[in-house]
Scaffold this active site. Structure first.
Site, PDB file in Angstrom:
ATOM      1  N   LYS A  73      11.007 -26.381  32.360  1.00 49.67           N
ATOM      2  CA  LYS A  73       9.866 -27.137  31.813  1.00 49.67           C
ATOM      3  C   LYS A  73       9.012 -27.702  32.941  1.00 49.67           C
ATOM      4  O   LYS A  73       9.533 -28.201  33.948  1.00 49.67           O
ATOM      5  CB  LYS A  73      10.404 -28.273  30.945  1.00 49.67           C
ATOM      6  CG  LYS A  73       9.347 -29.109  30.237  1.00 49.67           C
ATOM      7  CD  LYS A  73       9.999 -30.217  29.419  1.00 49.67           C
ATOM      8  CE  LYS A  73       8.994 -31.013  28.613  1.00 49.67           C
ATOM      9  NZ  LYS A  73       9.650 -32.058  27.785  1.00 49.67           N
ATOM     10  N   SER A 148       8.424 -31.825  22.891  1.00 51.19           N
ATOM     11  CA  SER A 148       7.442 -31.384  23.851  1.00 51.19           C
ATOM     12  C   SER A 148       7.867 -30.166  24.668  1.00 51.19           C
ATOM     13  O   SER A 148       7.018 -29.483  25.233  1.00 51.19           O
ATOM     14  CB  SER A 148       7.103 -32.535  24.804  1.00 51.19           C
ATOM     15  OG  SER A 148       8.251 -32.925  25.519  1.00 51.19           O
ATOM     16  N   SER A 172      12.659 -34.058  22.410  1.00 48.71           N
ATOM     17  CA  SER A 172      11.895 -32.926  22.935  1.00 48.71           C
ATOM     18  C   SER A 172      12.689 -31.683  23.294  1.00 48.71           C
ATOM     19  O   SER A 172      12.086 -30.651  23.570  1.00 48.71           O
ATOM     20  CB  SER A 172      11.082 -33.350  24.148  1.00 48.71           C
ATOM     21  OG  SER A 172       9.935 -34.022  23.713  1.00 48.71           O
TER      22      SER A 172
HETATM   23  N1  GLN Z   1       7.804 -36.659  20.454  1.00 47.71           N
HETATM   24  C1  GLN Z   1       8.372 -37.744  21.197  1.00 47.71           C
HETATM   25  C2  GLN Z   1       7.298 -38.440  21.986  1.00 47.71           C
HETATM   26  O1  GLN Z   1       6.224 -37.985  21.941  1.00 47.71           O
HETATM   27  C3  GLN Z   1       9.475 -37.262  22.076  1.00 47.71           C
HETATM   28  C4  GLN Z   1       8.981 -36.605  23.297  1.00 47.71           C
HETATM   29  C5  GLN Z   1      10.078 -36.263  24.252  1.00 47.71           C
HETATM   30  O2  GLN Z   1      11.261 -36.254  23.911  1.00 47.71           O
HETATM   31  N2  GLN Z   1       9.698 -36.044  25.490  1.00 47.71           N
HETATM   32  O3  GLN Z   1       7.529 -39.403  22.620  1.00 47.71           O
END
Ligand code: GLN
Length: 486
Positions: A73, A148, A172
């Protein structure tokens, strides 16, 4: 081929790392234009790394991840590769060193194919917040892959990588794993080093792993474990993950978390939960209902804490040390505003809300209360784990949603994390396992459920998941766009 088979074939001299890499690069050339999983493909570096692995193997060396092609990532540093965090702010920035997790994968013989798409600074649940366009779900052209870490999930589910790294701050890794039908692990807090990871919310996030089988997941995860002097929050655990995979589940107690998604749970998700329970019961697991009284406040607490930490972390992106910063003459305030305006809307919203939640006069009301709630939630989980060894919950209340469906109202997007964030608040390990599919108007979509274990008992997740895999409930296959299963 998955990671384990690749490593054993390369170690046995049946296949060369070079051949593996060539095949994967071909696959990427064919599919990445459609799926936008990789932001940067490092063909030259991958080929070079492959010949180094082949040389070691021909000298008789055995490498745990010999020739295993992985994707990383774009928030985790890979030396010499661009790291943008899906943001315009970091365009042109090249990572000067390897993150500890990347370094350990490379030492074990893994080959980094490239870096994958993400919501900007990992803030989002669909990859639609990436400055470089969304990734697409190989199961259906009009559906998001989750976020994400959507690029990594897509790379693994479409066969453009054998395994991949993501990060899980509030879901995410688990959510995109669920939306693309693969296994996705969020380890116990402190199990994997965060050195070399661009922080979004330090107290919540962990590096996580995507793979298409439990064995592959165990292999890749165990290659990165072990305390790191460069991350003071890391610790050593005594279990052996790869033994856990063969242990069986008889006598374990499973608690189904009630009330986690509120009322909005899709029928396909409920039926996946009950199939999972039935199959485990058949294998000697006792199943009951686990109630974690205040779990319903997790989403509010999560977003307050995550945004507060983000507002502080993102202050460092001022264009001086990171990213492109053309020489400027003139007023510092103007230059600073120019750089900060490169952030996308969602990131700006979080910086502003986070700064507000921490400001004098409001800190106690928002950040302080959220933090106290967090302690209470940890206690409630601890109580539940007196009665149960492992918990089961939805990973997402719904199957993958459509592009644009949740971009108008940020709250609806935040709600897709309702099932995943409690785990991050409490620092627990959790694993998305595929649990069947759901077909609507001729489109088949994957469904996943998550297993949650007590702090430091990641091994239990692997025991239960591999039973589900043996029973045929959980399996991940390579998916061709759009939705053709190989
Ligand atoms: N969707 C969550 C956020 O926007 C989790 C994102 C993540 O785990 N990086 O904070």
């Amino acid at each position: 081929m998955g990671a384990s088979r690749i490593a054993s074939a390369v170690n046995a001299g049946e296949l060369s790392a070079k051949e593996i890499v060539a095949a994967y690069l071909e696959r990427i050339a064919e599919l990445n234009g459609k799926l936008n999983a990789y932001l940067h493909v490092d063909s030259t570096g991958a080929k070079k790394a492959a010949s180094t692995v082949d040389d070691s193997v021909s000298r008789g060396e055995k490498l745990r991840l010999a020739g295993v092609p992985v994707a990383v990532k774009d928030v985790i540093s890979v030396r010499g590769l661009p790291i943008t965090c899906g943001s315009r702010v970091l365009r042109g920035y090249v990572a000067p060193y390897d993150a500890t997790v990347v370094d350990r994968l490379k030492r074990a013989g893994a080959i980094v194919l490239g870096t994958t798409n993400t919501d900007e600074f990992a803030m989002g649940s669909s990859t639609e917040n990436s400055a470089y366009g969304a990734s697409r779900n190989p199961w259906a052209e009009d559906r998001v892959p989750g976020g994400s870490s959507g690029g990594s999930a897509v790379a693994v589910s479409s066969g453009m990588a054998a395994a991949a790294l993501g990060t899980d701050t509030g879901g995410s890794v688990r959510l995109p794993a669920c939306f693309t039908g693969v296994f996705g692990l969020k380890p116990s807090y402190g199990a994997l080093s965060r050195y070399g990871l661009v922080s979004y919310a330090n107290s919540l996030e962990q590096v996580g792993v995507f793979a298409r089988s439990v064995e592959d997941l165990a292999l890749v995860y165990s290659s990165m474990l072990g305390a790191d002097p460069r991350d003071g929050t890391t610790t050593n655990f005594s279990w052996n993950i790869r033994d856990a995979v063969t242990k069986g589940v008889e006598g374990l107690r499973l608690g189904v978390v009630v009330g986690i998604s509120g009322e909005g749970i899709h029928e396909a998700v409920s039926s996946a939960l009950s199939t999972t329970c039935k199959e485990l019961e058949r294998n000697g697991v006792s199943v009951g209902e686990a109630s974690i009284e205040h779990i319903g406040y997790s989403l509010e607490a999560y977003y307050l804490i995550a945004m507060s930490e983000a507002s502080s972390n993102l202050a460092r992106f001022d264009g001086v040390r990171y990213g492109e910063h053309p020489a400027f003459e003139g007023d510092w305030n103007e230059e600073y505003s120019r750089v900060r305006s490169l952030f996308g809307l969602e990131v700006k919203r979080r910086i502003i809300l986070g700064a507000f939640a921490l400001s004098a006069g409001y800190q106690e009301m928002y950040y302080g209360r959220a933090s106290r709630f967090r302690t209470m939630l940890i206690h409630e989980f601890r109580e539940a784990f007196k009665q149960f060894d492992v918990l089961l919950a939805p990973t997402s209340p719904t199957p993958p949603f459509r592009f644009g469906e949740k971009t108008q109202d940020p709250l609806t997007m935040y709600l897709s994390d309702v099932d995943t964030v409690p785990v991050n608040l409490a620092g627990l390990p959790a694993l998305n396992v595929p649990a069947g599919t759901f077909t609507t108007n001729g489109t088949t979509l994957p469904i996943g459920v998550q297993l949650i274990a007590p702090y430091g008992r990641d091994d239990l997740l692997f025991r239960v998941a591999s039973q589900l895999e043996r029973s045929g409930v959980s399996f991940a296959r390579v998916v061709e766009p759009w939705g053709r299963i190989v």
